[in-house]
Write a protein that holds these residues in place. Structure first.
Motif, PDB file in Angstrom:
ATOM      1  N   TYR A   1       0.751  -1.408   0.067  1.00  0.00           N
ATOM      2  CA  TYR A   1       0.023  -0.099   0.057  1.00  0.00           C
ATOM      3  C   TYR A   1       0.841   1.290  -0.075  1.00  0.00           C
ATOM      4  N   VAL A   2       2.009   1.230   0.661  1.00  0.00           N
ATOM      5  CA  VAL A   2       2.937   2.375   0.761  1.00  0.00           C
ATOM      6  C   VAL A   2       3.372   2.524  -0.540  1.00  0.00           C
ATOM      7  N   GLN A   3       3.952   1.481  -1.275  1.00  0.00           N
ATOM      8  CA  GLN A   3       4.316   1.630  -2.671  1.00  0.00           C
ATOM      9  C   GLN A   3       3.520   2.264  -3.551  1.00  0.00           C
ATOM     10  N   PHE A   4       2.256   1.839  -3.365  1.00  0.00           N
ATOM     11  CA  PHE A   4       1.259   2.247  -4.354  1.00  0.00           C
ATOM     12  C   PHE A   4       0.989   3.669  -4.047  1.00  0.00           C
ATOM     13  N   LEU A   5       1.007   4.243  -2.885  1.00  0.00           N
ATOM     14  CA  LEU A   5       0.622   5.707  -2.502  1.00  0.00           C
ATOM     15  C   LEU A   5       1.812   6.485  -3.064  1.00  0.00           C
ATOM     16  N   LEU A   6       3.200   5.856  -2.801  1.00  0.00           N
ATOM     17  CA  LEU A   6       4.320   6.714  -3.471  1.00  0.00           C
ATOM     18  C   LEU A   6       4.357   6.700  -5.031  1.00  0.00           C
ATOM     19  N   HIS A   7       3.639   5.800  -5.764  1.00  0.00           N
ATOM     20  CA  HIS A   7       3.407   5.738  -7.221  1.00  0.00           C
ATOM     21  C   HIS A   7       2.389   6.939  -7.468  1.00  0.00           C
ATOM     22  N   ARG A   8       1.723   7.427  -6.613  1.00  0.00           N
ATOM     23  CA  ARG A   8       0.687   8.410  -6.896  1.00  0.00           C
ATOM     24  C   ARG A   8       1.260   9.808  -6.450  1.00  0.00           C
ATOM     25  N   GLY A   9       2.406  10.020  -6.002  1.00  0.00           N
ATOM     26  CA  GLY A   9       2.924  11.124  -5.341  1.00  0.00           C
ATOM     27  C   GLY A   9       2.732  11.497  -4.087  1.00  0.00           C
ATOM     28  N   PHE A  10       2.310  10.468  -3.193  1.00  0.00           N
ATOM     29  CA  PHE A  10       2.097  10.793  -1.738  1.00  0.00           C
ATOM     30  C   PHE A  10       3.334  10.871  -1.149  1.00  0.00           C
TER      31      PHE A  10
ATOM     32  N   ALA B   1     -22.693  -1.911   0.643  1.00  0.00           N
ATOM     33  CA  ALA B   1     -21.935  -2.489  -0.237  1.00  0.00           C
ATOM     34  C   ALA B   1     -21.116  -1.366  -1.125  1.00  0.00           C
ATOM     35  N   GLU B   2     -21.737  -0.125  -1.183  1.00  0.00           N
ATOM     36  CA  GLU B   2     -20.685   1.003  -1.723  1.00  0.00           C
ATOM     37  C   GLU B   2     -19.779   1.686  -0.958  1.00  0.00           C
ATOM     38  N   ASN B   3     -19.617   1.200   0.492  1.00  0.00           N
ATOM     39  CA  ASN B   3     -18.568   1.646   1.309  1.00  0.00           C
ATOM     40  C   ASN B   3     -17.752   0.463   1.491  1.00  0.00           C
ATOM     41  N   CYS B   4     -17.425  -0.510   0.985  1.00  0.00           N
ATOM     42  CA  CYS B   4     -16.572  -1.590   1.101  1.00  0.00           C
ATOM     43  C   CYS B   4     -16.036  -2.283  -0.158  1.00  0.00           C
ATOM     44  N   THR B   5     -14.760  -2.371  -0.313  1.00  0.00           N
ATOM     45  CA  THR B   5     -14.163  -2.955  -1.185  1.00  0.00           C
ATOM     46  C   THR B   5     -13.275  -4.199  -0.991  1.00  0.00           C
ATOM     47  N   ALA B   6     -13.348  -5.194  -1.572  1.00  0.00           N
ATOM     48  CA  ALA B   6     -12.258  -6.481  -1.271  1.00  0.00           C
ATOM     49  C   ALA B   6     -11.231  -6.183  -1.912  1.00  0.00           C
ATOM     50  N   LEU B   7     -10.059  -6.122  -1.450  1.00  0.00           N
ATOM     51  CA  LEU B   7      -8.565  -6.432  -1.940  1.00  0.00           C
ATOM     52  C   LEU B   7      -7.833  -7.201  -1.351  1.00  0.00           C
ATOM     53  N   PRO B   8      -7.703  -8.385  -1.836  1.00  0.00           N
ATOM     54  CA  PRO B   8      -7.025  -9.600  -1.507  1.00  0.00           C
ATOM     55  C   PRO B   8      -5.436  -9.411  -1.387  1.00  0.00           C
ATOM     56  N   ASN B   9      -4.512  -9.979  -0.809  1.00  0.00           N
ATOM     57  CA  ASN B   9      -3.405  -9.526  -0.695  1.00  0.00           C
ATOM     58  C   ASN B   9      -2.330 -10.604  -1.446  1.00  0.00           C
ATOM     59  N   PHE B  10      -2.786 -10.072  -2.917  1.00  0.00           N
ATOM     60  CA  PHE B  10      -1.933 -10.830  -4.236  1.00  0.00           C
ATOM     61  C   PHE B  10      -0.612 -10.611  -3.979  1.00  0.00           C
ATOM     62  N   PRO B  11       0.089 -11.602  -4.607  1.00  0.00           N
ATOM     63  CA  PRO B  11       1.808 -11.420  -4.384  1.00  0.00           C
ATOM     64  C   PRO B  11       2.428 -10.720  -5.419  1.00  0.00           C
ATOM     65  N   ASP B  12       3.468 -10.041  -5.074  1.00  0.00           N
ATOM     66  CA  ASP B  12       4.301  -9.192  -6.071  1.00  0.00           C
ATOM     67  C   ASP B  12       4.984 -10.182  -6.767  1.00  0.00           C
ATOM     68  N   THR B  13       4.612 -10.169  -8.159  1.00  0.00           N
ATOM     69  CA  THR B  13       5.305 -11.362  -9.215  1.00  0.00           C
ATOM     70  C   THR B  13       6.707 -10.747  -9.306  1.00  0.00           C
ATOM     71  N   ASN B  14       7.291  -9.835  -9.072  1.00  0.00           N
ATOM     72  CA  ASN B  14       8.862  -9.557  -8.862  1.00  0.00           C
ATOM     73  C   ASN B  14       9.535 -10.303  -7.998  1.00  0.00           C
TER      74      ASN B  14
ATOM     75  N   SER C   1      -4.190  -0.862  -8.835  1.00  0.00           N
ATOM     76  CA  SER C   1      -5.110   0.259  -9.799  1.00  0.00           C
ATOM     77  C   SER C   1      -6.543   0.276  -8.511  1.00  0.00           C
ATOM     78  N   GLY C   2      -6.984  -0.703  -8.299  1.00  0.00           N
ATOM     79  CA  GLY C   2      -7.987  -0.707  -7.241  1.00  0.00           C
ATOM     80  C   GLY C   2      -8.126   0.296  -6.095  1.00  0.00           C
ATOM     81  N   TYR C   3      -6.866  -0.114  -5.560  1.00  0.00           N
ATOM     82  CA  TYR C   3      -6.516   0.801  -4.333  1.00  0.00           C
ATOM     83  C   TYR C   3      -6.345   2.498  -4.707  1.00  0.00           C
ATOM     84  N   THR C   4      -5.533   2.839  -5.526  1.00  0.00           N
ATOM     85  CA  THR C   4      -5.235   4.067  -5.863  1.00  0.00           C
ATOM     86  C   THR C   4      -6.504   4.837  -6.443  1.00  0.00           C
ATOM     87  N   GLU C   5      -7.208   4.141  -7.171  1.00  0.00           N
ATOM     88  CA  GLU C   5      -8.568   4.634  -7.860  1.00  0.00           C
ATOM     89  C   GLU C   5      -9.461   5.013  -6.598  1.00  0.00           C
ATOM     90  N   LEU C   6      -9.595   4.124  -5.670  1.00  0.00           N
ATOM     91  CA  LEU C   6     -10.540   4.301  -4.432  1.00  0.00           C
ATOM     92  C   LEU C   6      -9.982   5.597  -3.730  1.00  0.00           C
TER      93      LEU C   6
END
Length: 402
Positions: A30-39, A190-203, A390-395
């Motif tokens: 999550y931290v990396q995702f935010l850094l990619h968006r300039g946070f 439903a509109e206030n809840c999003t499922a984001l599983p902890n998918f692996p980093d393929t790197n 994509s899902g997290y940063t768009e949210l």
């Protein structure tokens, strides 16, 4: 003003929870995702020097240590007291930082759910507050302490879960099964809840050569990595190996991880006389797990059925798919939501005999191993870290623009 999805003004975000940041892969993503968006990101976390990794400091990320009280994990009162003290300390630091940073978003990670109330000052000052439910606390409590889901403590935890979710501007939860249950139980719309599983980093979890799925090492290495608790079912896998000891003498079962059930597992290994083929290998850094898995032949997810565990998604299954390991998996609702019968080999939860049968089937059938690896790899294309980012940063952007 934004260019290429990033703001031209540095925005601030905060991650908060009972986090050992150096080893928490989910929070790091999550931290990396935010850094990619300039946070710029602050992480309020606990200190644990024993779990340091070789990670280098990252510009625009600050770790703010919140000291916790020493506490006896076997005492529920001491555990609760320590948690409350940590909450108040974190709330104080976060409130002070809010006036300095003027956070756009505060992302709070459970357990417990009520940590979200540490963000009351940022919320009053206009920050978006996200509650991230890694595990559902009421069900986990019921499973851990063997109590009814209708007991007073569990009902109290359900109330805390409900008010915590309602306090947050949005809730992220670890899988679709839990999301649907929250909605069906009326905990949150439903509109206030999003499922984001902890998918692996393929790197980190790079795929093996596909040809290797048809071959077995000598000895054939079966692997489990993760936590040692009662419901993770590692004891079931050990019993399955005892049944295979004479039938498949060239097999080794490698167990990586740790947890409160470790002494019981070691006792079981000695009792069944499988010390030669079952090896307790200790913990391994998340950064090294992919390398370990690539040296193995078959993976297992032996989770037991029941309260909490039925709906708790085992993220290690996605890591096995990413690396290209055929997997023998307990047939529970969360796993079956994401992988079909043609992508993993399911066995009946808690049934060591059935698990042994499935392992032997994979051991003896190279075409089946290859087919499972290929099919699981195709499925993983829908479950990549790119989709989560994509899902997290768009949210975050949508919530921040309200």
């Amino acid at each position: 003003m934004r260019m290429n999805g990033k703001s031209d003004v540095k925005r601030n975000a905060c991650m908060l929870g009972h986090i050992i940041y150096d080893v928490d892969a989910r929070v790091k993503k999550y931290v990396q995702f935010l850094l990619h968006r300039g946070f710029r990101v602050d992480v309020l976390c606990v200190s644990d020097a024993a779990n340091k990794t070789d990670d280098k400091p990252v510009e625009s990320v600050s770790l703010v240590v919140v000291k916790e009280l020493p506490r006896a994990q076997t005492s529920r009162f001491n555990y609760l007291l320590g948690t409350l003290v940590y909450l108040f300390k974190a709330a104080w630091k976060l409130s002070a930082l809010q006036f300095k940073r003027r956070y756009t978003v505060v992302h709070v990670h459970n357990m417990p759910d009520f940590f979200v109330f540490a963000a009351i000052v940022p919320k009053l000052k206009g920050a978006v507050v996200i509650l991230d439910i890694h595990d559902r606390v009421p069900e986990l409590y019921a499973r851990k302490f063997g109590t009814s889901t209708r007991s007073v403590p569990v009902r109290l935890l359900r109330f805390v879960e409900r008010v915590s979710c309602r306090f947050a501007d949005h809730v992220i939860i670890a899988n679709d099964v839990w999301r649907q249950r929250l909605i069906d139980e009326g905990v949150i719309p439903a509109e206030n809840c999003t499922a984001l599983p902890n998918f692996p980093d393929t790197n980190l979890f790079r795929a093996r050569d596909p040809v290797s799925a048809r071959q077995l090492g000598s000895p054939c290495k079966i692997v489990y990595h993760g936590s040692f608790t009662e419901f993770h079912g590692v004891d079931v896998a050990i019993k399955a190996m005892a049944r295979l000891k004479e039938k498949l003498p060239s097999v080794q079962f490698l167990i990586y991880g740790g947890g409160p059930y470790e002494a019981e597992l070691r006792r079981l290994i000695a009792e069944l006389g499988v010390e030669e083929i079952v090896k307790m290998c200790g913990s391994v850094s998340y950064l090294k797990v992919g390398e370990v898995l690539r040296g193995c032949d078959i993976a297992v997810v032996p989770k037991k059925a029941g309260v909490f565990s039925d709906d708790a998604l085992s993220t290690k299954l996605f890591e096995y798919a990413a690396v290209g390991l055929p997997a023998v998996v307990s047939r529970t609702s969360a796993e079956m939501r994401y992988f079909s019968e043609g992508e993993v080999r399911y066995f009946n939860p808690g049934d060591a005999e059935d698990m042994a049968r499935c392992i032997r089937e994979l051991y003896e059938n190279p075409d089946l191993r290859h087919s499972l690896v290929v099919n699981a790899g195709h499925r993983l294309r829908h479950y990549g870290i790119e989709q989560i980012e994509s899902g997290y940063t768009e949210l975050v952007e949508r919530l921040a623009s309200r």
